[in-house]
Design a protein around this motif. Structure first.
Motif, PDB file in Angstrom:
ATOM      1  N   TRP A   1       0.838  -1.200   0.000  1.00 16.15           N
ATOM      2  CA  TRP A   1       0.000   0.000   0.000  1.00 16.15           C
ATOM      3  C   TRP A   1       0.874   1.251   0.000  1.00 16.15           C
ATOM      4  O   TRP A   1       1.735   1.412   0.857  1.00 16.15           O
ATOM      5  N   ASN A   2       0.621   2.147  -0.935  1.00 19.51           N
ATOM      6  CA  ASN A   2       1.313   3.433  -0.982  1.00 19.51           C
ATOM      7  C   ASN A   2       0.496   4.436  -0.185  1.00 19.51           C
ATOM      8  O   ASN A   2      -0.651   4.717  -0.546  1.00 19.51           O
ATOM      9  N   VAL A   3       1.061   4.945   0.889  1.00 26.24           N
ATOM     10  CA  VAL A   3       0.322   5.836   1.788  1.00 26.24           C
ATOM     11  C   VAL A   3       1.177   7.016   2.231  1.00 26.24           C
ATOM     12  O   VAL A   3       2.398   6.999   2.125  1.00 26.24           O
ATOM     13  N   SER A   4       0.492   7.998   2.732  1.00 27.34           N
ATOM     14  CA  SER A   4       1.114   9.123   3.422  1.00 27.34           C
ATOM     15  C   SER A   4       0.876   8.902   4.912  1.00 27.34           C
ATOM     16  O   SER A   4      -0.236   8.560   5.324  1.00 27.34           O
ATOM     17  N   ILE A   5       1.930   9.095   5.711  1.00 27.33           N
ATOM     18  CA  ILE A   5       1.855   8.862   7.155  1.00 27.33           C
ATOM     19  C   ILE A   5       2.245  10.157   7.867  1.00 27.33           C
ATOM     20  O   ILE A   5       3.335  10.681   7.644  1.00 27.33           O
ATOM     21  N   ALA A   6       1.345  10.664   8.695  1.00 28.84           N
ATOM     22  CA  ALA A   6       1.609  11.891   9.453  1.00 28.84           C
ATOM     23  C   ALA A   6       1.567  11.582  10.942  1.00 28.84           C
ATOM     24  O   ALA A   6       0.706  10.826  11.397  1.00 28.84           O
ATOM     25  N   VAL A   7       2.485  12.182  11.688  1.00 28.30           N
ATOM     26  CA  VAL A   7       2.487  12.071  13.147  1.00 28.30           C
ATOM     27  C   VAL A   7       2.474  13.487  13.709  1.00 28.30           C
ATOM     28  O   VAL A   7       3.275  14.335  13.306  1.00 28.30           O
ATOM     29  N   VAL A   8       1.533  13.733  14.622  1.00 24.06           N
ATOM     30  CA  VAL A   8       1.425  15.037  15.282  1.00 24.06           C
ATOM     31  C   VAL A   8       1.606  14.862  16.779  1.00 24.06           C
ATOM     32  O   VAL A   8       1.423  13.769  17.317  1.00 24.06           O
ATOM     33  N   ASP A   9       1.949  15.973  17.451  1.00 23.81           N
ATOM     34  CA  ASP A   9       2.057  15.929  18.910  1.00 23.81           C
ATOM     35  C   ASP A   9       0.664  16.078  19.514  1.00 23.81           C
ATOM     36  O   ASP A   9      -0.338  16.153  18.797  1.00 23.81           O
TER      37      ASP A   9
ATOM     38  N   ILE B   1      -1.403   9.535  14.973  1.00 23.37           N
ATOM     39  CA  ILE B   1      -0.920   9.173  13.654  1.00 23.37           C
ATOM     40  C   ILE B   1      -2.105   9.202  12.698  1.00 23.37           C
ATOM     41  O   ILE B   1      -3.209   8.811  13.069  1.00 23.37           O
ATOM     42  N   GLY B   2      -1.859   9.692  11.490  1.00 22.79           N
ATOM     43  CA  GLY B   2      -2.875   9.704  10.450  1.00 22.79           C
ATOM     44  C   GLY B   2      -2.304   9.087   9.190  1.00 22.79           C
ATOM     45  O   GLY B   2      -1.155   9.358   8.834  1.00 22.79           O
ATOM     46  N   VAL B   3      -3.090   8.260   8.538  1.00 16.80           N
ATOM     47  CA  VAL B   3      -2.650   7.573   7.327  1.00 16.80           C
ATOM     48  C   VAL B   3      -3.709   7.747   6.252  1.00 16.80           C
ATOM     49  O   VAL B   3      -4.908   7.646   6.521  1.00 16.80           O
ATOM     50  N   SER B   4      -3.252   7.988   5.024  1.00 17.39           N
ATOM     51  CA  SER B   4      -4.158   8.105   3.888  1.00 17.39           C
ATOM     52  C   SER B   4      -3.464   7.600   2.635  1.00 17.39           C
ATOM     53  O   SER B   4      -2.251   7.770   2.483  1.00 17.39           O
ATOM     54  N   GLY B   5      -4.238   6.991   1.757  1.00 13.98           N
ATOM     55  CA  GLY B   5      -3.681   6.547   0.484  1.00 13.98           C
ATOM     56  C   GLY B   5      -4.379   5.339  -0.099  1.00 13.98           C
ATOM     57  O   GLY B   5      -4.364   5.126  -1.307  1.00 13.98           O
ATOM     58  N   VAL B   6      -4.979   4.533   0.751  1.00 17.76           N
ATOM     59  CA  VAL B   6      -5.718   3.363   0.277  1.00 17.76           C
ATOM     60  C   VAL B   6      -7.149   3.496   0.794  1.00 17.76           C
ATOM     61  O   VAL B   6      -7.621   4.613   0.988  1.00 17.76           O
ATOM     62  N   THR B   7      -7.860   2.412   1.040  1.00 14.57           N
ATOM     63  CA  THR B   7      -9.199   2.558   1.597  1.00 14.57           C
ATOM     64  C   THR B   7      -9.095   3.021   3.048  1.00 14.57           C
ATOM     65  O   THR B   7      -8.053   2.833   3.691  1.00 14.57           O
ATOM     66  N   SER B   8     -10.158   3.579   3.564  1.00 14.88           N
ATOM     67  CA  SER B   8     -10.138   4.036   4.961  1.00 14.88           C
ATOM     68  C   SER B   8      -9.811   2.892   5.912  1.00 14.88           C
ATOM     69  O   SER B   8      -9.050   3.065   6.864  1.00 14.88           O
ATOM     70  N   GLN B   9     -10.374   1.725   5.655  1.00 12.30           N
ATOM     71  CA  GLN B   9     -10.114   0.571   6.521  1.00 12.30           C
ATOM     72  C   GLN B   9      -8.635   0.185   6.463  1.00 12.30           C
ATOM     73  O   GLN B   9      -8.015  -0.084   7.497  1.00 12.30           O
ATOM     74  N   GLN B  10      -8.043   0.190   5.274  1.00 13.26           N
ATOM     75  CA  GLN B  10      -6.628  -0.140   5.141  1.00 13.26           C
ATOM     76  C   GLN B  10      -5.760   0.936   5.793  1.00 13.26           C
ATOM     77  O   GLN B  10      -4.755   0.623   6.444  1.00 13.26           O
ATOM     78  N   ASP B  11      -6.151   2.202   5.634  1.00 13.08           N
ATOM     79  CA  ASP B  11      -5.442   3.287   6.323  1.00 13.08           C
ATOM     80  C   ASP B  11      -5.436   3.033   7.825  1.00 13.08           C
ATOM     81  O   ASP B  11      -4.427   3.233   8.501  1.00 13.08           O
ATOM     82  N   GLY B  12      -6.583   2.572   8.349  1.00 11.28           N
ATOM     83  CA  GLY B  12      -6.697   2.282   9.781  1.00 11.28           C
ATOM     84  C   GLY B  12      -5.764   1.169  10.231  1.00 11.28           C
ATOM     85  O   GLY B  12      -5.203   1.230  11.330  1.00 11.28           O
ATOM     86  N   VAL B  13      -5.578   0.167   9.383  1.00  9.77           N
ATOM     87  CA  VAL B  13      -4.667  -0.941   9.708  1.00  9.77           C
ATOM     88  C   VAL B  13      -3.238  -0.415   9.837  1.00  9.77           C
ATOM     89  O   VAL B  13      -2.506  -0.769  10.772  1.00  9.77           O
TER      90      VAL B  13
END
Length: 159
Positions: A51-59, A134-146
């Motif tokens: 899965w190609n995704v963008s991964i963000a981490v915030v404080d 952490i926030g992930v986006s790039g595939v389905t919402s369920q896959q982002d959640g995984v």
């Protein structure tokens, strides 16, 4: 009498100062090194599944600490991953809670400004305290959640 008033005033100030001291909290903060490990765990899960995704981490305050966009990820996922992380940090709950609420008919959730109701945002807990998200986006919402859960699980198990 003047000395008594001075003593009473001083005592009151001391009590106010001491009560202010008693209200201080001992809080953990997410370090850059920990954020890198969270991203690494999430990236490993994404790569394992192709899965190609963008991964963000915030404080804890929703400020971006780290962003990683895997090659081939659509550029629109960058902002979405940040918004998912911000929502999870700001509301101290997974963004799936909002997605499920809307699916259940609670459309009023859409009125919450800046809250993104898509799965893929997860609070980061360390010793029971929310220290970021952490926030992930790039595939389905369920896959982002995984993928997001893999990053969050790493931190939850950290020493």
């Amino acid at each position: 009498m003047k000395n008594l008033l001075g003593f009473v005033a001083g005592s009151l100030l001391t009590c106010v100062w001491l009560s202010g001291q008693a209200q201080m909290l001992d809080k953990k903060a997410l370090s850059l090194e920990a954020a890198k490990q969270v991203v690494a765990a999430a990236e490993a899960e994404a790569r394992k599944n192709g899965w190609n995704v963008s991964i963000a981490v915030v404080d804890e305050g929703g400020h971006l600490i780290m962003l990683q966009k895997l090659d081939g990820t659509q550029y629109g996922s960058v902002d979405v991953s940040i918004q998912k992380a911000w929502t999870a940090a700001g509301f101290k709950r997974p963004t799936k809670v909002f997605e499920d609420a809307i699916a259940g008919g609670r459309t009023a959730i859409l009125g919450i400004e800046q809250a993104l109701p898509l799965e893929g945002g997860v609070p980061l807990l360390y010793r029971g305290q929310v220290v970021g998200a952490i926030g992930v986006s790039g595939v389905t919402s369920q896959q982002d959640g995984v993928v997001a859960k893999a990053g969050a699980d790493w931190l939850a198990g950290a020493p």
